[in-house]
Enzyme design. Structure first.
Site, mmCIF file in Angstrom:
data_model
loop_
_atom_site.group_PDB
_atom_site.id
_atom_site.type_symbol
_atom_site.label_atom_id
_atom_site.label_comp_id
_atom_site.label_asym_id
_atom_site.label_seq_id
_atom_site.Cartn_x
_atom_site.Cartn_y
_atom_site.Cartn_z
ATOM 1 N N ASP A 115 23.343 33.280 16.594
ATOM 2 C CA ASP A 115 23.765 34.301 17.557
ATOM 3 C C ASP A 115 24.666 35.377 16.977
ATOM 4 O O ASP A 115 24.990 36.355 17.665
ATOM 5 C CB ASP A 115 24.463 33.630 18.752
ATOM 6 C CG ASP A 115 23.481 32.794 19.552
ATOM 7 O OD1 ASP A 115 22.341 33.254 19.728
ATOM 8 O OD2 ASP A 115 23.842 31.681 19.976
ATOM 9 N N ASP A 174 14.233 34.159 21.303
ATOM 10 C CA ASP A 174 15.442 34.988 21.402
ATOM 11 C C ASP A 174 15.899 35.504 20.032
ATOM 12 O O ASP A 174 16.523 36.553 19.908
ATOM 13 C CB ASP A 174 16.614 34.194 22.008
ATOM 14 C CG ASP A 174 16.232 33.228 23.105
ATOM 15 O OD1 ASP A 174 15.072 32.761 23.111
ATOM 16 O OD2 ASP A 174 17.078 32.915 23.944
HETATM 17 N N1 GLY Z 1 19.663 33.405 24.115
HETATM 18 C C1 GLY Z 1 19.900 32.569 25.215
HETATM 19 C C2 GLY Z 1 19.321 33.037 26.480
HETATM 20 O O1 GLY Z 1 18.593 33.990 26.553
HETATM 21 O O2 GLY Z 1 19.618 32.408 27.479
#
Ligand code: GLY
Length: 399
Positions: A115, A174
């Protein structure tokens, strides 16, 4: 007498039609950005009393819930402040943006999750682009190096989460969003390894995450020895074979960004295919605010996810710049509907409510019963970004 009645009727009709006249979208956007400035000034007054914290969502009592910089959403609030400074040119917003951006700096050393791309690109990345603070270069470059340590050459991807009994090397859709930081690092350092990692990740994801209809799985786990796919599953969607809405939006945004940064045609094609899957989806509601999963049980009464709409709108506005006029028109029509509806009282909060977030009605994770039908910091970020992108599109058209 008859003429008088007709004239009165016409006046009544005119009053009714002016009341129901659709406001031009530019007006809606400017008003919503003004509103966002006001809400975020209120939010910042609260956040100044919470050192080291960043807004996330609300708790069960509707009170602001914050996290420290390690949580994946920490960069979105500084990012909102940067966009709102860009919009308003208000020096106070710049000071606030710098103060809140500093709160996430330590994440440049994060190597135990992916992240860091989200966190630093939205905060320091926007800061550098908008206000040009040179000291941000070092933070972004260090963050990109940290992210690169998660690249698994035998697989060709950046590992998203840690290994577990269930998944050896989980990669989630993601993760496409984190590649923007690597491409920034390539452009600004000349080190081609950043570019190679980003392209390898995007290509591998294109090959293994997508189904023939261009919907995407949420999680693909790879065997760490052979690099083969070990499992295709979900963590936040309805089922392994369903199309989790925010994941689809991440994919659309990710490949649009990859095309912008590399100009490789395969990424543009992928983004267009994803856009078509979403736009033509029989479960996309009339107002274009997706249900939390395109295969959610209970449609049409399933919960909506405003965050999926905001990310999709922002991506479609950008994608419209790279495609044929016909496709651009189609994509913008959907994005315009999304922005207009998100800006309506159905999704946009009243001033001073909603813990000072702008949007209501997003979903974090229904399978974990976490953050269901709440404001989320990233829904605000991508909504504000979508509006800023749309404004810039119009400014470009006028010039
Ligand atoms: N990256 C985590 C979400 O989209 O919840």
């Amino acid at each position: 007498m008859k003429t008088r009645i007709i004239s009165i009727l016409l006046s009544i009709l005119f009053i009714i039609s002016s009341c129901t006249k659709v406001r031009p979208l530019n007006q809606v956007i400017n008003e919503s950005l003004e509103f966002s400035v006001m809400q975020y000034n209120l939010m910042t007054a609260v956040m100044k009393e919470k050192p080291g914290q960043l807004p996330r969502t609300v708790d069960a009592d509707g009170k602001l819930k914050t996290e420290n910089s390690y949580w994946w959403t920490s960069g979105f609030y500084p990012g909102c402040l940067w966009y709102l400074f860009e919009y308003s040119n208000d020096a106070k917003l710049k000071d606030d943006a710098m103060m809140m951006t500093a709160r996430v700096e330590q994440e440049k050393y994060t190597t135990n999750n992916h992240d860091v791309g989200f966190i630093l690109n939205c905060s320091f990345g926007n800061g550098l682009r908008i206000a040009g603070d040179e000291s941000y270069n070092e933070v972004l470059l260090t963050g990109a190096k940290s992210l690169s340590t998660r690249f698994r050459p035998e697989i060709g991807c950046i590992q998203s989460w840690g290994s577990s009994g269930k998944w050896q090397c989980p990669v989630i859709i993601d993760n496409m969003m984190n590649l923007e930081l690597l491409l920034w690092a390539f452009k600004n350092s000349g080190d081609s390894s950043f570019y190679k990692i980003a392209v390898s990740h995007a290509d591998t994801t294109m090959k293994y995450h997508f189904r023939p209809d261009y919907s995407t799985y949420h999680v693909v786990s790879y065997d760490t020895l052979t690099g083969a796919v070990q499992a295709r599953q979900t963590a936040q969607g309805f089922s392994d074979e369903s199309a989790w809405s925010r994941g689809q939006s991440w994919g659309l945004y990710g490949y649009t960004m990859m095309y912008r940064e590399t100009k490789l045609d395969r990424y543009l094609k992928q983004a267009e295919h994803i856009a078509e899957f979403l736009i033509n989806n029989p479960n996309m509601p009339e107002d274009k605010i997706p249900y939390w999963d395109y295969n959610a049980p209970g449609i049409p009464n399933a919960t909506r996810d405003a965050s999926a709409a905001a990310i999709m709108a922002s991506a479609l506005v950008e994608l419209s710049k790279y495609v044929s006029q016909e496709s651009a028109k189609k994509y913008l029509k959907v994005a315009e509907t999304q922005i207009r509806n998100l800006a309506s009282p159905l999704y946009r909060a009243e001033a001073g409510t909603n813990a000072n977030f702008v949007l209501m009605h997003s979903v974090g994770s229904i399978p974990s019963d976490s953050e269901v039908d709440v404001p989320l910091t990233y829904a605000d970020y991508y909504f504000i970004e979508a509006m800023m992108r749309y404004r810039n599109l119009n400014i470009m058209k006028r010039n």
